[in-house]
Scaffold this motif. Structure first.
Motif, PDB file in Angstrom:
ATOM      1  N   LEU A 148       0.822  -1.205   0.000  1.00 26.61           N
ATOM      2  CA  LEU A 148       0.000   0.000   0.000  1.00 26.61           C
ATOM      3  C   LEU A 148       0.862   1.262   0.000  1.00 26.61           C
ATOM      4  CD1 LEU A 148      -2.607  -1.247   2.606  1.00 26.61           C
ATOM      5  CD2 LEU A 148      -3.035  -0.928   0.170  1.00 26.61           C
ATOM      6  N   ALA A 149       1.963   1.229   0.745  1.00 25.23           N
ATOM      7  CA  ALA A 149       2.869   2.378   0.766  1.00 25.23           C
ATOM      8  C   ALA A 149       3.464   2.613  -0.621  1.00 25.23           C
ATOM      9  CB  ALA A 149       3.981   2.157   1.794  1.00 25.23           C
ATOM     10  N   HIS A 150       3.809   1.528  -1.320  1.00 26.36           N
ATOM     11  CA  HIS A 150       4.330   1.676  -2.680  1.00 26.36           C
ATOM     12  C   HIS A 150       3.276   2.295  -3.589  1.00 26.36           C
ATOM     13  CE1 HIS A 150       6.443   0.874  -6.411  1.00 26.36           C
ATOM     14  NE2 HIS A 150       5.317   0.343  -6.873  1.00 26.36           N
ATOM     15  N   ALA A 151       2.037   1.820  -3.470  1.00 32.64           N
ATOM     16  CA  ALA A 151       0.970   2.371  -4.306  1.00 32.64           C
ATOM     17  C   ALA A 151       0.815   3.866  -4.073  1.00 32.64           C
ATOM     18  CB  ALA A 151      -0.340   1.646  -4.013  1.00 32.64           C
ATOM     19  N   ARG A 152       0.849   4.268  -2.829  1.00 33.99           N
ATOM     20  CA  ARG A 152       0.762   5.705  -2.525  1.00 33.99           C
ATOM     21  C   ARG A 152       1.952   6.468  -3.104  1.00 33.99           C
ATOM     22  NH1 ARG A 152      -0.979   6.574   3.773  1.00 33.99           N
ATOM     23  NH2 ARG A 152      -3.228   6.842   3.438  1.00 33.99           N
ATOM     24  N   SER A 153       3.130   5.859  -3.080  1.00 36.04           N
ATOM     25  CA  SER A 153       4.336   6.546  -3.562  1.00 36.04           C
ATOM     26  C   SER A 153       4.275   6.830  -5.055  1.00 36.04           C
ATOM     27  CB  SER A 153       5.589   5.718  -3.237  1.00 36.04           C
ATOM     28  OG  SER A 153       5.716   4.606  -4.115  1.00 36.04           O
ATOM     29  N   ILE A 154       3.456   6.071  -5.794  1.00 40.10           N
ATOM     30  CA  ILE A 154       3.313   6.314  -7.232  1.00 40.10           C
ATOM     31  C   ILE A 154       2.017   7.072  -7.540  1.00 40.10           C
ATOM     32  CG2 ILE A 154       4.752   4.352  -7.885  1.00 40.10           C
ATOM     33  CD1 ILE A 154       2.226   2.752  -8.477  1.00 40.10           C
ATOM     34  N   GLY A 155       1.427   7.644  -6.493  1.00 40.22           N
ATOM     35  CA  GLY A 155       0.287   8.536  -6.676  1.00 40.22           C
ATOM     36  C   GLY A 155      -1.072   7.876  -6.652  1.00 40.22           C
ATOM     37  N   ALA A 156      -1.165   6.630  -6.234  1.00 38.95           N
ATOM     38  CA  ALA A 156      -2.437   5.913  -6.241  1.00 38.95           C
ATOM     39  C   ALA A 156      -3.164   6.047  -4.905  1.00 38.95           C
ATOM     40  CB  ALA A 156      -2.216   4.442  -6.553  1.00 38.95           C
ATOM     41  N   THR A 157      -4.480   6.092  -4.957  1.00 37.98           N
ATOM     42  CA  THR A 157      -5.327   5.977  -3.775  1.00 37.98           C
ATOM     43  C   THR A 157      -5.395   4.516  -3.382  1.00 37.98           C
ATOM     44  OG1 THR A 157      -6.658   7.869  -4.477  1.00 37.98           O
ATOM     45  CG2 THR A 157      -7.658   6.369  -2.890  1.00 37.98           C
ATOM     46  N   THR A 158      -5.466   4.233  -2.082  1.00 38.25           N
ATOM     47  CA  THR A 158      -5.486   2.843  -1.621  1.00 38.25           C
ATOM     48  C   THR A 158      -6.779   2.521  -0.878  1.00 38.25           C
ATOM     49  OG1 THR A 158      -4.390   3.391   0.475  1.00 38.25           O
ATOM     50  CG2 THR A 158      -2.976   2.778  -1.398  1.00 38.25           C
ATOM     51  N   SER A 159      -7.224   1.284  -1.028  1.00 35.09           N
ATOM     52  CA  SER A 159      -8.375   0.801  -0.271  1.00 35.09           C
ATOM     53  C   SER A 159      -8.143  -0.648   0.120  1.00 35.09           C
ATOM     54  CB  SER A 159      -9.664   0.926  -1.087  1.00 35.09           C
ATOM     55  OG  SER A 159      -9.582   0.195  -2.294  1.00 35.09           O
ATOM     56  N   VAL A 160      -8.801  -1.060   1.189  1.00 39.91           N
ATOM     57  CA  VAL A 160      -8.619  -2.405   1.745  1.00 39.91           C
ATOM     58  C   VAL A 160      -9.972  -2.956   2.156  1.00 39.91           C
ATOM     59  CG1 VAL A 160      -7.685  -3.713   3.704  1.00 39.91           C
ATOM     60  CG2 VAL A 160      -6.257  -2.012   2.552  1.00 39.91           C
ATOM     61  N   ASP A 161     -10.198  -4.225   1.820  1.00 36.86           N
ATOM     62  CA  ASP A 161     -11.400  -4.936   2.245  1.00 36.86           C
ATOM     63  C   ASP A 161     -10.977  -6.249   2.882  1.00 36.86           C
ATOM     64  OD1 ASP A 161     -13.927  -5.926   2.648  1.00 36.86           O
ATOM     65  OD2 ASP A 161     -14.376  -6.255   0.526  1.00 36.86           O
ATOM     66  N   LEU A 162     -11.378  -6.464   4.108  1.00 37.63           N
ATOM     67  CA  LEU A 162     -11.058  -7.702   4.825  1.00 37.63           C
ATOM     68  C   LEU A 162     -11.995  -8.828   4.407  1.00 37.63           C
ATOM     69  CD1 LEU A 162     -10.687  -6.133   8.361  1.00 37.63           C
ATOM     70  CD2 LEU A 162      -8.817  -7.114   7.033  1.00 37.63           C
ATOM     71  N   LEU A 163     -11.503 -10.052   4.500  1.00 33.76           N
ATOM     72  CA  LEU A 163     -12.319 -11.223   4.202  1.00 33.76           C
ATOM     73  C   LEU A 163     -12.669 -11.997   5.467  1.00 33.76           C
ATOM     74  CD1 LEU A 163     -13.558 -12.891   1.864  1.00 33.76           C
ATOM     75  CD2 LEU A 163     -11.432 -14.221   1.835  1.00 33.76           C
ATOM     76  N   ALA A 164     -11.733 -12.105   6.385  1.00 24.71           N
ATOM     77  CA  ALA A 164     -11.933 -12.916   7.589  1.00 24.71           C
ATOM     78  C   ALA A 164     -12.849 -12.218   8.587  1.00 24.71           C
ATOM     79  CB  ALA A 164     -10.580 -13.197   8.249  1.00 24.71           C
ATOM     80  N   PRO A 165     -13.496 -12.992   9.456  1.00 26.36           N
ATOM     81  CA  PRO A 165     -14.271 -12.387  10.548  1.00 26.36           C
ATOM     82  C   PRO A 165     -13.371 -11.522  11.419  1.00 26.36           C
ATOM     83  CG  PRO A 165     -14.744 -14.736  10.366  1.00 26.36           C
ATOM     84  CD  PRO A 165     -13.561 -14.467   9.484  1.00 26.36           C
ATOM     85  N   GLY A 166     -13.947 -10.505  12.013  1.00 29.10           N
ATOM     86  CA  GLY A 166     -13.148  -9.595  12.825  1.00 29.10           C
ATOM     87  C   GLY A 166     -12.937 -10.083  14.239  1.00 29.10           C
ATOM     88  N   ASP A 167     -11.706  -9.970  14.735  1.00 28.03           N
ATOM     89  CA  ASP A 167     -11.415 -10.159  16.153  1.00 28.03           C
ATOM     90  C   ASP A 167     -10.134  -9.386  16.463  1.00 28.03           C
ATOM     91  OD1 ASP A 167      -8.991 -11.889  15.976  1.00 28.03           O
ATOM     92  OD2 ASP A 167     -10.393 -13.361  15.171  1.00 28.03           O
ATOM     93  N   PRO A 168      -9.836  -9.107  17.727  1.00 27.54           N
ATOM     94  CA  PRO A 168      -8.664  -8.295  18.059  1.00 27.54           C
ATOM     95  C   PRO A 168      -7.356  -8.860  17.528  1.00 27.54           C
ATOM     96  CG  PRO A 168     -10.142  -8.441  19.939  1.00 27.54           C
ATOM     97  CD  PRO A 168     -10.674  -9.391  18.910  1.00 27.54           C
ATOM     98  N   ASP A 169      -7.218 -10.180  17.467  1.00 26.52           N
ATOM     99  CA  ASP A 169      -5.992 -10.770  16.931  1.00 26.52           C
ATOM    100  C   ASP A 169      -5.840 -10.451  15.448  1.00 26.52           C
ATOM    101  OD1 ASP A 169      -5.293 -11.833  19.373  1.00 26.52           O
ATOM    102  OD2 ASP A 169      -6.168 -13.811  18.955  1.00 26.52           O
ATOM    103  N   MET A 170      -6.950 -10.450  14.705  1.00 23.44           N
ATOM    104  CA  MET A 170      -6.898 -10.100  13.296  1.00 23.44           C
ATOM    105  C   MET A 170      -6.513  -8.633  13.124  1.00 23.44           C
ATOM    106  SD  MET A 170      -7.040 -10.848  10.157  1.00 23.44           S
ATOM    107  CE  MET A 170      -7.558 -12.552  10.359  1.00 23.44           C
ATOM    108  N   LEU A 171      -7.023  -7.777  13.984  1.00 25.77           N
ATOM    109  CA  LEU A 171      -6.660  -6.367  13.915  1.00 25.77           C
ATOM    110  C   LEU A 171      -5.159  -6.190  14.124  1.00 25.77           C
ATOM    111  CD1 LEU A 171      -7.561  -3.432  13.648  1.00 25.77           C
ATOM    112  CD2 LEU A 171      -7.937  -3.403  16.132  1.00 25.77           C
ATOM    113  N   ALA A 172      -4.597  -6.923  15.072  1.00 23.95           N
ATOM    114  CA  ALA A 172      -3.158  -6.845  15.319  1.00 23.95           C
ATOM    115  C   ALA A 172      -2.367  -7.365  14.118  1.00 23.95           C
ATOM    116  CB  ALA A 172      -2.801  -7.638  16.579  1.00 23.95           C
ATOM    117  N   TRP A 173      -2.907  -8.403  13.442  1.00 26.60           N
ATOM    118  CA  TRP A 173      -2.217  -9.014  12.313  1.00 26.60           C
ATOM    119  C   TRP A 173      -2.117  -8.055  11.119  1.00 26.60           C
ATOM    120  CZ3 TRP A 173       1.082 -12.433  10.889  1.00 26.60           C
ATOM    121  CH2 TRP A 173       1.089 -12.980   9.607  1.00 26.60           C
ATOM    122  N   VAL A 174      -3.145  -7.214  10.918  1.00 26.20           N
ATOM    123  CA  VAL A 174      -3.153  -6.322   9.746  1.00 26.20           C
ATOM    124  C   VAL A 174      -2.849  -4.869  10.119  1.00 26.20           C
ATOM    125  CG1 VAL A 174      -4.793  -7.800   8.535  1.00 26.20           C
ATOM    126  CG2 VAL A 174      -5.647  -5.854   9.862  1.00 26.20           C
TER     127      VAL A 174
END
Length: 325
Positions: free
Chosen positions: A150-176
């Protein structure tokens, strides 16, 4: 709008007219069986292409007949699949989705090659010239690798977006978590937001994600439409956008359709609530068929649906528009 959709690509098999699973080896007649490209990257790619964006997909598939079918379906939608690498030791990701008469859809899913995709499979030079990078399923890369992409995409002028697939839990938040400061738009569903943050309300959870560095959070919440949280203007605020009333056939892919409509809306110059409204209208369009590629639709037809709904006043209380999932 030139988009790179990176991450999860799946071939969905929809079976409509399921009221129960037959016992033992019994059979059952159904109304219809169809195949469609899906996934938080693949499904979004299809809808973005239909809405007029130039789309190239990046991810991993196998060398099996499932891959042949998935690639053919994506290419038929105008998606550039040259960035999808083949991994012969893995099967292509696939799901079987029995659709109940009320539109609910449990699923059987095989992760397959999606679990083997790494940044080494993506030639960063191929991203030159994109205006947007959409990462579907950052949990497969892990937050550190996703953050670098995502940082690379921003460095070349792109907007970034993210969509999660897995169910949410605090461990998943820490992972991403490492990916979030490089995310302009996070596109989770309501259950993911509440699970990731442990918040008592959806608004509270969305604002908590802003505190982790996300630029804006657009949350799907089923028949209630969407909720958008941002710090535009310097102070955090939350706006709810209602759903569109439609006759539901299948809600599979509506979350991916919302993402596509929302991102297309931003590219067309809409503000965040306006982009979310286009996302809800796009999801409503998809809910009227089987999968993201059901029927024939375009940006104009989605806008027409939204306009017609506005004239009849049938927007709130819809059965579906941007379902969780």
């Amino acid at each position: 709008m030139k988009v790179a959709t990176v991450g999860v690509h799946v071939l969905d098999t929809h079976v409509i007219g399921i009221e129960s699973i037959p016992e033992r080896s019994d059979g059952q007649l159904v109304e219809r069986i169809s195949l469609s490209p899906a996934g938080t990257a693949g499904g979004t790619a299809v809808v973005l292409s239909r809405l007029g964006a130039e789309v190239a997909s990046y991810g991993a598939v196998g060398t099996d007949p499932v891959a042949t079918t998935l690639l053919a379906l994506l290419e038929a939608e105008g998606v550039d699949t040259s960035g999808l690498v083949r991994k012969g030791e893995h099967q292509t990701s696939a799901s079987v989705i029995p659709v109940r008469p009320d539109g609910q859809r449990p699923a059987w899913h095989c992760i397959g090659a999606n679990g083997a995709f790494t940044l080494d499979d993506l030639d960063l030079a191929a991203l030159e010239g994109i205006t947007h990078l959409h990462l579907g399923g950052p949990e497969f890369l892990g937050g550190e690798a996703a953050g670098r992409l995502l940082a690379h995409a921003r460095s070349i002028g792109a907007t970034t977006s993210v969509d999660l697939l897995a169910p949410g839990d605090p461990d998943m938040l820490a992972w991403v978590a490492d990916a979030l400061p490089h995310t302009d738009h996070l596109l989770p569903n309501d259950e993911q937001v509440l699970g990731l943050t442990g918040a008592a309300s959806l608004a509270e959870g969305a604002l908590a994600l802003l505190d982790l560095g996300v630029g804006a959070v657009a949350v799907t919440q089923g028949a209630r439409g969407a909720l958008v949280a941002s710090s535009t203007g310097g102070s955090p605020h939350v706006v709810e956008v209602p759903a569109y009333a439609v006759d539901v056939v299948d809600t599979t892919g509506c979350g991916d359709a919302f993402s596509a409509g929302y991102l297309r809306g931003l590219a067309l110059g809409r503000d965040l609530p306006g982009a979310a409204a286009l996302g809800c209208a796009t999801a409503a369009q998809v809910a009227r068929g089987l999968g993201t590629d059901a029927g024939s639709y375009s940006l104009d037809s989605v806008l027409d649906l939204a306009a017609a709904t506005a004239r009849t006043g049938a927007r709130t209380g819809a059965r579906t528009a941007a379902p969780a999932g």
